[in-house]
Enzyme design. Sequence first.
Site, PDB file in Angstrom:
ATOM      1  N   HIS A 105       4.504  -5.772  -2.257  1.00 30.92           N
ATOM      2  CA  HIS A 105       3.190  -5.076  -2.850  1.00 30.92           C
ATOM      3  C   HIS A 105       2.188  -5.158  -2.880  1.00 30.92           C
ATOM      4  O   HIS A 105       1.121  -4.798  -1.170  1.00 30.92           O
ATOM      5  CB  HIS A 105       4.066  -4.230  -4.294  1.00 30.92           C
ATOM      6  CG  HIS A 105       2.951  -3.026  -4.773  1.00 30.92           C
ATOM      7  ND1 HIS A 105       3.283  -1.684  -4.635  1.00 30.92           N
ATOM      8  CD2 HIS A 105       1.405  -3.784  -4.832  1.00 30.92           C
ATOM      9  CE1 HIS A 105       2.264  -1.421  -5.609  1.00 30.92           C
ATOM     10  NE2 HIS A 105       0.627  -2.093  -5.520  1.00 30.92           N
ATOM     11  N   GLU A 106       1.902  -6.133  -2.908  1.00 32.32           N
ATOM     12  CA  GLU A 106      -0.050  -7.039  -2.752  1.00 32.32           C
ATOM     13  C   GLU A 106       0.335  -7.301  -1.675  1.00 32.32           C
ATOM     14  O   GLU A 106      -1.300  -7.489  -1.889  1.00 32.32           O
ATOM     15  CB  GLU A 106       0.307  -8.508  -4.090  1.00 32.32           C
ATOM     16  CG  GLU A 106       0.609  -7.634  -6.032  1.00 32.32           C
ATOM     17  CD  GLU A 106      -0.111  -6.651  -6.235  1.00 32.32           C
ATOM     18  OE1 GLU A 106      -0.914  -6.485  -5.778  1.00 32.32           O
ATOM     19  OE2 GLU A 106      -0.307  -5.749  -6.613  1.00 32.32           O
ATOM     20  N   HIS A 119      -3.701  -4.483   4.307  1.00 33.00           N
ATOM     21  CA  HIS A 119      -4.941  -4.091   4.523  1.00 33.00           C
ATOM     22  C   HIS A 119      -6.361  -4.715   3.750  1.00 33.00           C
ATOM     23  O   HIS A 119      -7.421  -4.427   4.895  1.00 33.00           O
ATOM     24  CB  HIS A 119      -4.857  -2.963   3.081  1.00 33.00           C
ATOM     25  CG  HIS A 119      -5.592  -1.943   3.388  1.00 33.00           C
ATOM     26  ND1 HIS A 119      -5.554  -0.599   2.289  1.00 33.00           N
ATOM     27  CD2 HIS A 119      -6.240  -1.054   4.295  1.00 33.00           C
ATOM     28  CE1 HIS A 119      -5.919   0.581   2.543  1.00 33.00           C
ATOM     29  NE2 HIS A 119      -7.414  -0.113   3.507  1.00 33.00           N
ATOM     30  N   HIS A 170      -1.372  -4.906  -0.096  1.00 34.87           N
ATOM     31  CA  HIS A 170      -2.829  -4.746  -0.322  1.00 34.87           C
ATOM     32  C   HIS A 170      -3.591  -5.688   0.648  1.00 34.87           C
ATOM     33  O   HIS A 170      -4.644  -5.387   1.081  1.00 34.87           O
ATOM     34  CB  HIS A 170      -3.447  -4.456  -1.970  1.00 34.87           C
ATOM     35  CG  HIS A 170      -2.857  -3.888  -2.293  1.00 34.87           C
ATOM     36  ND1 HIS A 170      -2.625  -2.419  -2.556  1.00 34.87           N
ATOM     37  CD2 HIS A 170      -2.187  -3.722  -3.490  1.00 34.87           C
ATOM     38  CE1 HIS A 170      -2.458  -1.965  -3.217  1.00 34.87           C
ATOM     39  NE2 HIS A 170      -1.779  -2.444  -3.572  1.00 34.87           N
TER      40      HIS A 170
HETATM   41 ZN   LIG Z   1      -1.451  -1.945  -5.991  1.00 31.49          ZN
END
Ligand SMILES: [Zn+2]
Length: 627
Positions: free
Chosen positions: A411-412, A418, A415
């Site tokens: 998940h992190e 991204h 990011h």
């Molecule tokens: Zn998040």
Amino acid sequence: MQNSCFRLVTGVLLATAGAVALPAMAADQAADKPAGVWDLTDLYPTPEAWTAARDHVAAEVPKIDAYRGKLGESAAQLRAAMDFITGLQKETARLGVYAGLKADEDMRDPTASERRQVQQQLGVELNRATSFLTPEILSLGNDRVLSYLAKDPGLGQYRFTIEEMLRQRPHTLGAEAEKVLSTSGLIGGAPGNIYNVLTNADIPWPTVKLSDGTEAKLDAAGYTKYRAVPNRDDRKRVFDAFFGTYKTYERTLGASLAGKVNSDLFYARSRNYPGTLAAALDPNGIPESVYHELLKEVNETLPTLQRYFKLRGRMLGVDQMHYYDIYPPMVKLEKTFTVDEGKRLTLEAVAPLGPDYVAKLREGFAARWMHAYPQTGKRSGAYMNGSAYDVHPYVLMNFTGDYESVSTIAHEWGHAMHSRLANAAQPYPDAGYTIFTAEIASVVNEVLLLENMLKEAKTDEERLYYLGTALENMRATYYRQAMFAEFELAIHEIVEKGGALSGERLTRLYGDLLKRYHGDAEGVLKIDDLYAVEWAYIPHFYRGYYVYQYATSMAAANQFADRILAHEPGAVDTYLGVLKAGGSKQPYQLVKDAGVDLASPAPYLSVAHRMNSIMDQMEAILAKQKG
Ligand SMILES: [Zn+2]
């Protein structure tokens, strides 16, 4: 713009309670460079270098005033002002990353905490020094500003920022009124501050004795821990005591939330918006139809959510599900993971995103961009900070070795990738992305991780565990957040129509929603009346119209992931294009141009479809085990 995210797990910010033993460190790491600790020298070589950079920026900020009143002299003059201000903003953001990460390593460290305050003060000064910018650009008139943009290619990197300023002209007031509004910020924040002090410091949280003799202190952290205990009577005791305490403060907490809603209405009307929803969505160009479409599709697919509750009841061996039966795990997994295994599983999982994505992620994993393990005084939870534009993203985690920790890596780092892609592809003013698109990159990685875990799993029990975890995550991030969004809209509409909110009325409204979503009338899951005060437990209601973005991001991510996993031609490039675009377009339009229209049913149906497909797989395993 702050590209950091707090991960939402089962409806609350991820928190790690208590001290956890550190997993063994890799042998090849030098003692002075412990594994799993980030290297902040990429930002500033020493704390003294940080202070010198901070002093330099502080000395530069007053020079901004020299541009005041001169922006209209020429395109070159406007560009000089924008360049100067943007340069200071970029350096201030970098200073903020260092100060924030340093303070989060050990929240007890007074030097680090003071550094963070000094940096925040600098941010306030910079904001004040640049507050003339928007009114002055608007005063030049659209024609002159647009002719400057056409004339000077050096203004190109500010085009989107400036066009957005012009678009919001009807909601930007005169200098006098803007000054009053900006001063009123502290008053507008009062309900949220009162809520925080009351719930974190003043309310005496109860302690209940569980069946194994544990004395369970039920503050927010205790509640999230003990609501998942296996003994059902214990869970009911936890719910009764925790929400019983909120019930005692229902009137005060109701007055506080009503204050927040009234303040939202004040700002919406002051800025000439038709209502509070438009005031919250329009600054990012998000049409209200997105919000309404989310609520419509979620309501139409409630049978999918309720199918989950029935399956959960069956797996827990519970005849009549109650609200306190949502949190205990349906399946236990004894397996533990190391950080390196988490990285490997994530790298394998994101292979469908192509070799370039995998290579860049591998590079990030190999570098020291992450603070991985819990340590005394460290901030709990997990986040990514991608605001150091010229450096690289940083990730904070509290890796404990459970599967949740592995999925938090996926998940992190979603990011982080991204931010890395956007920072590489966009000039600084267009790199930062909004919350509306932020959770797409992280959720796509979670979906891909699930596919990989199902492939890797050795047993059906393990498969059931991964499937069940994904299902619960979708309930918490999609349906629950949409229910919050529906509640927020309802309470704002009451005040917009001249109605009044009391704690008792909020409980009634929230209880009706709880019952409808959970199928109380159909006998799917019974909602005890006491728990309808749960609205008082949700701090996000003090960030008006914020939570819906968890649900819309999940919907968009699911539709992107569907296309990637189905190997649709161009799907990967289109998706990576969204990440690389950063904040260079309005977020709704950006995602729509990539073929995912959040004002249409498709993305939402894709969430329901994935949940049903997960439940099909789980029921097939259960049927096999039975037979
Ligand atoms: Zn998040």
